[in-house]
Design a protein around this motif. Structure first.
Motif, mmCIF file in Angstrom:
data_model
loop_
_atom_site.group_PDB
_atom_site.id
_atom_site.type_symbol
_atom_site.label_atom_id
_atom_site.label_comp_id
_atom_site.label_asym_id
_atom_site.label_seq_id
_atom_site.Cartn_x
_atom_site.Cartn_y
_atom_site.Cartn_z
ATOM 1 N N PHE A 62 0.828 -1.205 0.000
ATOM 2 C CA PHE A 62 0.000 0.000 0.000
ATOM 3 C C PHE A 62 0.861 1.253 0.000
ATOM 4 O O PHE A 62 1.738 1.423 0.846
ATOM 5 N N LYS A 63 0.598 2.104 -0.969
ATOM 6 C CA LYS A 63 1.231 3.423 -1.053
ATOM 7 C C LYS A 63 0.146 4.424 -1.410
ATOM 8 O O LYS A 63 -0.671 4.177 -2.294
ATOM 9 N N TRP A 64 0.125 5.549 -0.710
ATOM 10 C CA TRP A 64 -0.848 6.587 -1.058
ATOM 11 C C TRP A 64 -0.499 7.141 -2.428
ATOM 12 O O TRP A 64 0.656 7.468 -2.693
ATOM 13 N N PRO A 65 -1.476 7.260 -3.327
ATOM 14 C CA PRO A 65 -1.216 7.833 -4.656
ATOM 15 C C PRO A 65 -0.706 9.270 -4.555
ATOM 16 O O PRO A 65 -1.060 10.006 -3.634
ATOM 17 N N LYS A 66 0.125 9.637 -5.488
ATOM 18 C CA LYS A 66 0.718 10.974 -5.498
ATOM 19 C C LYS A 66 -0.208 12.014 -6.132
ATOM 20 O O LYS A 66 -0.043 13.208 -5.908
ATOM 21 N N THR A 67 -1.146 11.560 -6.959
ATOM 22 C CA THR A 67 -2.083 12.483 -7.600
ATOM 23 C C THR A 67 -3.467 12.307 -7.000
ATOM 24 O O THR A 67 -3.781 11.255 -6.442
ATOM 25 N N ARG A 68 -4.273 13.337 -7.092
ATOM 26 C CA ARG A 68 -5.647 13.328 -6.578
ATOM 27 C C ARG A 68 -5.689 12.810 -5.143
ATOM 28 O O ARG A 68 -6.500 11.956 -4.781
ATOM 29 N N LYS A 69 -4.803 13.340 -4.335
ATOM 30 C CA LYS A 69 -4.627 12.866 -2.961
ATOM 31 C C LYS A 69 -5.907 12.897 -2.147
ATOM 32 O O LYS A 69 -6.216 11.949 -1.430
ATOM 33 N N GLU A 70 -6.658 13.981 -2.248
ATOM 34 C CA GLU A 70 -7.882 14.094 -1.452
ATOM 35 C C GLU A 70 -8.919 13.051 -1.878
ATOM 36 O O GLU A 70 -9.569 12.433 -1.036
ATOM 37 N N PHE A 71 -9.054 12.827 -3.191
ATOM 38 C CA PHE A 71 -9.981 11.819 -3.701
ATOM 39 C C PHE A 71 -9.643 10.449 -3.125
ATOM 40 O O PHE A 71 -10.510 9.741 -2.616
ATOM 41 N N TRP A 72 -8.375 10.056 -3.215
ATOM 42 C CA TRP A 72 -7.961 8.725 -2.755
ATOM 43 C C TRP A 72 -8.050 8.601 -1.245
ATOM 44 O O TRP A 72 -8.440 7.545 -0.729
ATOM 45 N N ARG A 73 -7.700 9.643 -0.523
ATOM 46 C CA ARG A 73 -7.799 9.600 0.942
ATOM 47 C C ARG A 73 -9.264 9.374 1.342
ATOM 48 O O ARG A 73 -9.555 8.537 2.187
ATOM 49 N N THR A 74 -10.174 10.102 0.711
ATOM 50 C CA THR A 74 -11.606 9.960 1.013
ATOM 51 C C THR A 74 -12.097 8.560 0.670
ATOM 52 O O THR A 74 -12.796 7.923 1.460
ATOM 53 N N LYS A 75 -11.728 8.078 -0.509
ATOM 54 C CA LYS A 75 -12.188 6.764 -0.967
ATOM 55 C C LYS A 75 -11.682 5.648 -0.054
ATOM 56 O O LYS A 75 -12.452 4.786 0.380
ATOM 57 N N ILE A 76 -10.396 5.649 0.247
ATOM 58 C CA ILE A 76 -9.818 4.570 1.051
ATOM 59 C C ILE A 76 -10.277 4.661 2.502
ATOM 60 O O ILE A 76 -10.584 3.636 3.126
ATOM 61 N N ASP A 77 -10.378 5.867 3.037
ATOM 62 C CA ASP A 77 -10.909 6.019 4.402
ATOM 63 C C ASP A 77 -12.351 5.526 4.481
ATOM 64 O O ASP A 77 -12.754 4.906 5.471
ATOM 65 N N ARG A 78 -13.132 5.789 3.446
ATOM 66 C CA ARG A 78 -14.518 5.309 3.399
ATOM 67 C C ARG A 78 -14.545 3.786 3.358
ATOM 68 O O ARG A 78 -15.333 3.143 4.068
ATOM 69 N N ASN A 79 -13.690 3.178 2.552
ATOM 70 C CA ASN A 79 -13.623 1.711 2.490
ATOM 71 C C ASN A 79 -13.278 1.129 3.865
ATOM 72 O O ASN A 79 -13.878 0.142 4.294
ATOM 73 N N ARG A 80 -12.333 1.753 4.547
ATOM 74 C CA ARG A 80 -11.949 1.284 5.884
ATOM 75 C C ARG A 80 -13.133 1.377 6.852
ATOM 76 O O ARG A 80 -13.363 0.473 7.660
ATOM 77 N N ALA A 81 -13.869 2.478 6.787
ATOM 78 C CA ALA A 81 -15.017 2.668 7.676
ATOM 79 C C ALA A 81 -16.110 1.628 7.390
ATOM 80 O O ALA A 81 -16.704 1.072 8.315
ATOM 81 N N ILE A 82 -16.355 1.365 6.119
ATOM 82 C CA ILE A 82 -17.343 0.348 5.732
ATOM 83 C C ILE A 82 -16.921 -1.019 6.262
ATOM 84 O O ILE A 82 -17.732 -1.772 6.806
ATOM 85 N N ASP A 83 -15.635 -1.346 6.109
ATOM 86 C CA ASP A 83 -15.109 -2.627 6.612
ATOM 87 C C ASP A 83 -15.331 -2.746 8.118
ATOM 88 O O ASP A 83 -15.788 -3.783 8.604
#
Length: 153
Positions: free
Chosen positions: A76-97
């Motif tokens: 796992f590496k945080w993407p370098k582009t569209r950081k806010e989009f990916w942070r929101t998406k992955i944090d949401r996935n974690r919360a759903i899990d």
């Protein structure tokens, strides 16, 4: 650093990534089936639609991709582009899990998470050992388990 492919190609590549029947999931499914375990797939009646449901053992198994579920490992590496989009998406996935596991445990389901890093990369566990651990957990009375890669070093 700019992406090495066009936006259209990247979009098509990302759209092709499956959420069900992934290679790691298929490896686990085939291995457990060969060991005599029978299961249901992606039961919509259960929170989080677990990848494998073992009614006989009142247990579920999630096979998570390390990137999509934000696992703390070398895959796992945080993407370098569209950081806010990916942070929101992955944090949401974690919360759903997390919500799904809490709800399953409240209904007395036992939960196991198998991470992609246990199957591939430099921390991969030999598949027979991984299947032994999962089988052992299924036959036990332990409430939860998390199978991850073994860091080398």
């Amino acid at each position: 650093m700019a992406d090495v492919v066009s936006a259209e190609v990247r979009s098509r590549m990302m759209a092709g990534i499956r959420g069900k029947n992934t290679k790691p999931e298929m490896i686990i499914r085939r291995g457990l089936h060969a060991r005599g375990f029978r299961y249901r797939l992606h039961d919509k009646r259960l929170p989080g639609r677990p990848d494998l449901v073992f009614p006989k053992y009142h247990a579920v198994v999630f096979v998570h991709g390390c990137f999509w579920h934000g696992h703390d490992c070398h895959l796992f590496k945080w993407p370098k582009t569209r950081k806010e989009f990916w942070r929101t998406k992955i944090d949401r996935n974690r919360a759903i899990d997390e919500r799904a596991i809490v709800a399953l445990k409240e209904d007395d389901w036992r939960c196991c998470t198998i991470w992609e890093c246990s199957l591939k990369g430099r921390a991969a566990v030999p598949i027979e050992l991984l299947l032994d651990r999962c089988s052992s957990w299924l036959c036990s009375n332990r409430r939860s388990s998390e199978l991850r890669g073994i860091p080398k070093g």
